[in-house]
Design an enzyme around this catalytic site. Structure first.
Site, short mmCIF file in Angstrom:
data_model
loop_
_atom_site.label_atom_id
_atom_site.label_comp_id
_atom_site.label_asym_id
_atom_site.label_seq_id
_atom_site.Cartn_x
_atom_site.Cartn_y
_atom_site.Cartn_z
N LYS A 22 0.74 -1.18 -0.11
CA LYS A 22 0.05 0.08 0.01
C LYS A 22 0.86 1.37 -0.02
O LYS A 22 0.60 2.15 -0.74
CB LYS A 22 -0.74 0.03 1.12
N ASN A 23 1.84 1.35 0.94
CA ASN A 23 2.71 2.45 0.82
C ASN A 23 3.57 2.88 -0.21
O ASN A 23 3.98 3.79 -0.14
CB ASN A 23 3.45 2.43 2.28
N CYS A 116 -4.38 12.56 13.72
CA CYS A 116 -5.02 11.24 13.50
C CYS A 116 -4.72 10.21 14.72
O CYS A 116 -4.20 10.73 15.80
CB CYS A 116 -4.52 10.49 12.33
N ARG A 121 0.85 14.32 13.68
CA ARG A 121 1.60 14.02 12.23
C ARG A 121 1.25 15.22 11.41
O ARG A 121 0.70 15.45 10.33
CB ARG A 121 0.45 12.79 11.41
N ASP A 305 5.55 0.64 12.10
CA ASP A 305 4.11 -0.20 11.56
C ASP A 305 4.14 -1.54 11.86
O ASP A 305 3.19 -2.29 11.73
CB ASP A 305 4.14 -0.07 10.06
N ARG A 397 -8.18 -0.96 5.20
CA ARG A 397 -7.12 0.20 4.62
C ARG A 397 -5.93 -0.33 4.07
O ARG A 397 -5.31 -0.06 3.03
CB ARG A 397 -6.97 1.47 5.65
C1 UD1 Z 1 4.57 6.86 6.43
C2 UD1 Z 1 3.77 5.51 6.25
C3 UD1 Z 1 3.49 5.01 7.61
C4 UD1 Z 1 4.62 4.77 8.45
C5 UD1 Z 1 5.39 6.12 8.43
C6 UD1 Z 1 6.57 5.74 9.48
C7 UD1 Z 1 2.75 5.97 3.94
C8 UD1 Z 1 1.64 6.10 3.25
N1 UD1 Z 1 2.67 5.94 5.40
O1 UD1 Z 1 3.65 7.74 6.91
O2 UD1 Z 1 2.67 3.77 7.53
O3 UD1 Z 1 4.02 4.62 9.75
O4 UD1 Z 1 5.72 6.47 7.43
O5 UD1 Z 1 7.25 4.82 8.91
O6 UD1 Z 1 3.85 5.68 3.54
N2 UD1 Z 1 6.73 14.57 10.81
C9 UD1 Z 1 6.62 15.83 11.00
N3 UD1 Z 1 6.35 16.79 10.14
C10 UD1 Z 1 6.31 16.27 8.79
C11 UD1 Z 1 6.24 15.11 8.29
C12 UD1 Z 1 6.38 14.24 9.64
O7 UD1 Z 1 6.98 16.14 12.20
O8 UD1 Z 1 6.18 17.27 7.97
C13 UD1 Z 1 6.96 13.51 11.78
C14 UD1 Z 1 5.68 12.53 12.02
O9 UD1 Z 1 4.63 13.34 12.79
C15 UD1 Z 1 6.49 11.31 12.64
C16 UD1 Z 1 7.86 11.35 11.73
O10 UD1 Z 1 7.83 12.57 11.25
O11 UD1 Z 1 6.40 11.48 13.98
C17 UD1 Z 1 7.70 10.37 10.59
O12 UD1 Z 1 6.53 10.56 10.04
P1 UD1 Z 1 6.59 10.25 8.38
O13 UD1 Z 1 8.01 9.55 8.16
O14 UD1 Z 1 6.05 11.42 7.72
O15 UD1 Z 1 5.29 9.24 8.15
P2 UD1 Z 1 4.31 9.39 6.95
O16 UD1 Z 1 4.97 9.63 5.66
O17 UD1 Z 1 2.96 10.08 7.40
#
Ligand code: UD1
Length: 418
Positions: A22-23, A116, A121, A305, A397
């Site tokens: 999915k990711n 969420c 996030r 995850d 999902r």
């Molecule tokens: C993706 C995955 C999710 C997985 C996560 C971490 C997808 C669709 N989802 O989520 O399944 O759990 O990676 O491996 O691929 N953060 C900030 N600011 C930002 C962006 C992120 O503070 O602008 C923080 C987040 O709150 C979190 C950390 O960075 O604490 C990592 O998040 P991130 O790697 O961005 O996760 P996703 O891409 O949302």
């Protein structure tokens, strides 16, 4: 609303095939927005998030045809650059249209996703990255508006923390920027490598994907691509744990063993026998599960995850284990539900201490997010009596035909409509 009823205690046996990730499928589908023409993305899993991505692509003006896991996306004309609240609310990954739309159209408007179940996030790092490429970002009535009159230009981005979505969004945006972009402290997840491979097929010039420094030399235009989505390492890992928890013997096929290393090391420490390589792993659950500590980290560390599923395994260990969640601030929502099944878990901030119990007992429980749901299903498979997992739309999902796949391994699982 559907629920899953599990009559636990069956040892899982046999073979199971892993679906596409999915990711990885989500960013690949959104990458089609970067170039006109018909793109083909195959091995796409049939999941609720993928349906949401299809809806979003259509709202933006793409024509989408899907057949047996292959998507043909014609992104020749973009009619809208707005990802509406209703879609972003149901799937945060919708923010990944920002990069491609901004790069191709010079303008994008995306609803802010908000918090969420697993934490705040934010997308501040994505936005800072776009600003480094010359975009003007404004916030307006809950929407992020990004504009780059005259197009994006290459720049240097250094993420405060490695963000998977941020790296993907900026990688896509930088492919069409003027000049060279360097992303430092980039996320190294295999899904980023998969995306970079597809972008390279489109004509993008990318170096270093999979490491913490990625450089992208912008090109004037990109071509349509054909790409098969990589295997879902989280689904695969969930089946490895299902076999281990039920003292079963299962062959998990169609995975990429190299992506499972952090999990496999921890499972072996727990006494689980795992053999195989390449695209297959064979797992044999131990008589006695040993306690193992884990700390979730960005790749190649232990994946956040898989934290909830590993905790389910540790509830049955012969001793205490310490589980630290270092990626998301609120990712212990499954704990209360596992406790309702007899698990002994204490939480202190980002750390959970799990004292193994001899048995879990079936109970009605509620899914709160995607991976939390998976941990409840795992607990139900190993528990005595009957477990009812409600609100499994979370599970739908991210897990394709999960009850069918588990039934194929001998589990007594059924889905009922409430
Ligand atoms: C993706 C995955 C999710 C997985 C996560 C971490 C997808 C669709 N989802 O989520 O399944 O759990 O990676 O491996 O691929 N953060 C900030 N600011 C930002 C962006 C992120 O503070 O602008 C923080 C987040 O709150 C979190 C950390 O960075 O604490 C990592 O998040 P991130 O790697 O961005 O996760 P996703 O891409 O949302």
């Amino acid at each position: 609303m559907d629920k899953i009823i599990i009559h636990g205690g069956k040892r899982l046996k046999g073979e199971v095939q892993v679906s596409g990730a999915k990711n990885s499928a989500l960013p690949l589908l959104f990458a089609t927005l970067l170039a006109p023409g018909v793109h083909r993305v195959s091995n796409v899993p049939h999941l609720r998030d993928i349906d949401t991505a299809e809806k979003l692509l259509k709202i933006l003006g793409a024509q989408v045809e899907r057949e047996n896991g292959t998507f043909a996306v014609d992104a020749s004309s973009i009619e809208s650059v707005e990802a509406p609240y209703d879609l972003v609310r149901t799937m945060r990954a919708s923010v990944l249209v920002l990069g491609p739309l901004l790069a191709r159209c010079g303008h994008a408007r995306v609803s802010l996703p908000g918090g969420c179940a697993i934490g705040a996030r934010p997308i501040n790092l994505h936005l800072k990255g776009f600003e480094a490429l010359g975009a003007k970002i404004t916030l307006d009535h809950g929407y992020v508006e990004a504009r780059a009159r005259g197009g994006l230009r290459g720049g240097r981005i250094r993420f405060d923390i490695p963000t998977v979505g941020g790296t993907e969004n900026l990688l896509m945006a930088a492919t069409l920027a003027k000049g060279t972009t360097v992303i430092e402290n980039a996320a190294c997840e295999p899904e980023i490598v998969d995306l970079a491979e597809a972008l390279t097929k489109m004509g993008a010039r990318i170096k270093g994907a999979g490491s913490d420094t990625i450089s992208i030399e912008g090109v004037r235009e990109l071509q349509p691509f054909a790409h098969a989505v990589m295997p879902d390492r989280i689904e695969a890992g969930t089946f490895l744990i299902a076999a281990a928890m039920t003292r079963g013997e299962v062959r998990v096929r169609g995975l990429c063993a190299a992506h499972q290393e952090a999990l496999v090391l921890k499972l072996r420490e727990a006494g689980v026998e795992i053999s195989g390589e390449g695209d297959e792993l064979r797992v044999k659950g131990p008589r006695k599960i040993l306690p193992v500590d884990i700390r979730t980290c960005p790749y190649p560390g232990f994946p956040t995850d898989m934290q909830a599923q590993f905790m389910a395994l540790m509830t049955l260990a012969d001793g205490a284990s310490v589980i630290s969640e270092n990626v998301f601030e609120n990712r212990f929502m499954h704990v209360c539900e596992l406790q309702r099944m007899g698990a002994d878990i204490a939480i202190d901030g980002h750390t959970a201490v799990v004292r193994g119990v001899k048995k879990l007992f079936g109970a009605p429980v509620m899914a709160t997010d995607l991976r939390a749901s998976a941990s409840l299903v795992l607990a139900g498979l190993a528990a005595d009596n009957t477990t009812e997992v409600a609100r499994i739309y979370h599970l739908d999902r991210g897990y394709e035909r999960i009850e069918e796949k588990l039934k194929g391994l001998g589990a007594d699982v059924e889905r009922v409509r409430e």
